[in-house]
Design a protein around this motif. Sequence first.
Motif, mmCIF file in Angstrom:
data_model
loop_
_atom_site.group_PDB
_atom_site.id
_atom_site.type_symbol
_atom_site.label_atom_id
_atom_site.label_comp_id
_atom_site.label_asym_id
_atom_site.label_seq_id
_atom_site.Cartn_x
_atom_site.Cartn_y
_atom_site.Cartn_z
ATOM 1 N N TRP A 243 0.828 -1.208 0.000
ATOM 2 C CA TRP A 243 0.000 0.000 0.000
ATOM 3 C C TRP A 243 0.860 1.255 0.000
ATOM 4 O O TRP A 243 0.565 2.219 -0.708
ATOM 5 C CB TRP A 243 -0.927 0.012 1.205
ATOM 6 N N SER A 244 1.913 1.260 0.825
ATOM 7 C CA SER A 244 2.734 2.473 0.912
ATOM 8 C C SER A 244 3.466 2.738 -0.398
ATOM 9 O O SER A 244 3.606 3.892 -0.813
ATOM 10 C CB SER A 244 3.717 2.372 2.081
ATOM 11 N N LEU A 245 3.931 1.699 -1.079
ATOM 12 C CA LEU A 245 4.580 1.902 -2.377
ATOM 13 C C LEU A 245 3.578 2.385 -3.428
ATOM 14 O O LEU A 245 3.892 3.254 -4.246
ATOM 15 C CB LEU A 245 5.262 0.616 -2.832
ATOM 16 N N GLN A 246 2.380 1.837 -3.393
ATOM 17 C CA GLN A 246 1.360 2.287 -4.341
ATOM 18 C C GLN A 246 0.916 3.729 -4.055
ATOM 19 O O GLN A 246 0.420 4.420 -4.954
ATOM 20 C CB GLN A 246 0.154 1.350 -4.308
ATOM 21 N N ALA A 247 1.096 4.165 -2.819
ATOM 22 C CA ALA A 247 0.734 5.544 -2.482
ATOM 23 C C ALA A 247 1.565 6.551 -3.264
ATOM 24 O O ALA A 247 1.147 7.710 -3.425
ATOM 25 C CB ALA A 247 0.885 5.776 -0.981
ATOM 26 N N LEU A 248 2.739 6.129 -3.775
ATOM 27 C CA LEU A 248 3.539 7.039 -4.598
ATOM 28 C C LEU A 248 2.735 7.539 -5.799
ATOM 29 O O LEU A 248 2.880 8.689 -6.217
ATOM 30 C CB LEU A 248 4.807 6.337 -5.089
ATOM 31 N N ALA A 249 1.897 6.679 -6.346
ATOM 32 C CA ALA A 249 1.107 7.067 -7.517
ATOM 33 C C ALA A 249 0.019 8.068 -7.164
ATOM 34 O O ALA A 249 -0.585 8.672 -8.070
ATOM 35 C CB ALA A 249 0.485 5.821 -8.155
ATOM 36 N N HIS A 250 -0.248 8.256 -5.857
ATOM 37 C CA HIS A 250 -1.309 9.169 -5.421
ATOM 38 C C HIS A 250 -0.743 10.387 -4.694
ATOM 39 O O HIS A 250 -1.522 11.220 -4.205
ATOM 40 C CB HIS A 250 -2.292 8.424 -4.523
ATOM 41 N N ALA A 251 0.588 10.479 -4.625
ATOM 42 C CA ALA A 251 1.221 11.636 -3.992
ATOM 43 C C ALA A 251 0.777 12.907 -4.710
ATOM 44 O O ALA A 251 0.686 12.935 -5.945
ATOM 45 C CB ALA A 251 2.740 11.492 -4.037
ATOM 46 N N SER A 252 0.493 13.946 -3.940
ATOM 47 C CA SER A 252 -0.106 15.133 -4.531
ATOM 48 C C SER A 252 0.241 16.359 -3.699
ATOM 49 O O SER A 252 0.899 16.283 -2.662
ATOM 50 C CB SER A 252 -1.628 14.968 -4.616
ATOM 51 N N ASN A 253 -0.222 17.489 -4.164
ATOM 52 C CA ASN A 253 -0.136 18.745 -3.438
ATOM 53 C C ASN A 253 -1.526 19.386 -3.494
ATOM 54 O O ASN A 253 -1.989 19.715 -4.597
ATOM 55 C CB ASN A 253 0.896 19.671 -4.083
ATOM 56 N N PRO A 254 -2.231 19.541 -2.358
ATOM 57 C CA PRO A 254 -1.830 19.237 -0.983
ATOM 58 C C PRO A 254 -1.534 17.743 -0.773
ATOM 59 O O PRO A 254 -1.930 16.912 -1.587
ATOM 60 C CB PRO A 254 -3.035 19.670 -0.144
ATOM 61 N N ALA A 255 -0.842 17.466 0.334
ATOM 62 C CA ALA A 255 -0.429 16.096 0.620
ATOM 63 C C ALA A 255 -1.634 15.171 0.738
ATOM 64 O O ALA A 255 -2.666 15.526 1.322
ATOM 65 C CB ALA A 255 0.389 16.058 1.903
#
Length: 343
Positions: A243-255
Amino acid sequence: MTLHRPEDDSALDELLSAPTPGVTEALSAIDGDIVLLGGGGKVGPTLARMARRALDEAGSESRVISVSRWSDEAAAASLREHGIEIVSADLSDPDSWAGLPDAGAVMYLLGHKFGATGNPAKTWWLNAVVPGFCASRYRGVPSVAYSTGNVYPLRPVSRGGATEQDPIGPVGMYAQSCAAREQAFAEAADRWGTPTAIYRLNYACELRYGVIADIARTIAEGAPVDVTMPAVNVVWQRDSNAWSLQALAHASNPAFVLNGTGPETLSTRYIAEALAEHAGWDLEITGDEANTALLNNAARAHEMFGYPSIPPATIIRWVAEWVSSGARTLGKPTKFQQRDGGF
């Protein structure tokens, strides 16, 4: 179908580092190397191996680079054998950051929990100041910052866990400094447009550490299990890694904020009773269940990435067998029983 327990550390690490299709897809889109900061702890080694295996499956030539002080040379050597590049650095030193390798993605794992209350200066430096070094060095680079469900307050068990939309209410110095870490990364996302995801985890479990292993060791040693903290959430570490690695694809601004844990609210008493039954241990219970607990609702992660691959009943059975056999444990208790935030 009955799942079979890994027989030794090697088989366990192989299982914990197996990438899901979602991880392979997410990492195939990364332009550049993946740098893990604080990669020598409990999570870092299998997380690095999962990233390496996913990149290999995707046919990517990107490197996986794990940065730590590497006081355990055997751990560093093992990672090298699996294709991970090792960089030795004291990340608490601001002068160390300029020499770190460039990255296409960053996984930030560094933190200080145990001994936090007794050493407040170190706690705030590592959890609140050092993240600023990372955010500055890797400005603009997609980043996942590991955080903790401890930033939420204790909640009535009847209400279930806190969601990402619930206000935080950190209790104690450790949780407060972790909230400060989150804000450092949130400010970097705003200041430099850094795509950021904050991953609030509690509690990752495998056979050598985690809440279930803590309770198993307590029973095996003949000590009573305190059930004052009445309930917990747990998740198999392989799923949390994915899950944490896949979260890279959802990283955004705002966090982007993501809770990570399993869907069940497990009573501490149930875990203890199930472990004792599986292993044939005598069980002594102490304490009275409180009405509140540290609970985390990860429905968003389950909707995005699916339910955990290993259910709690299987983890409990495997841990009972593992501890009964005298297999190695990490000796790093979660201290999940703490209700005042003192670690």
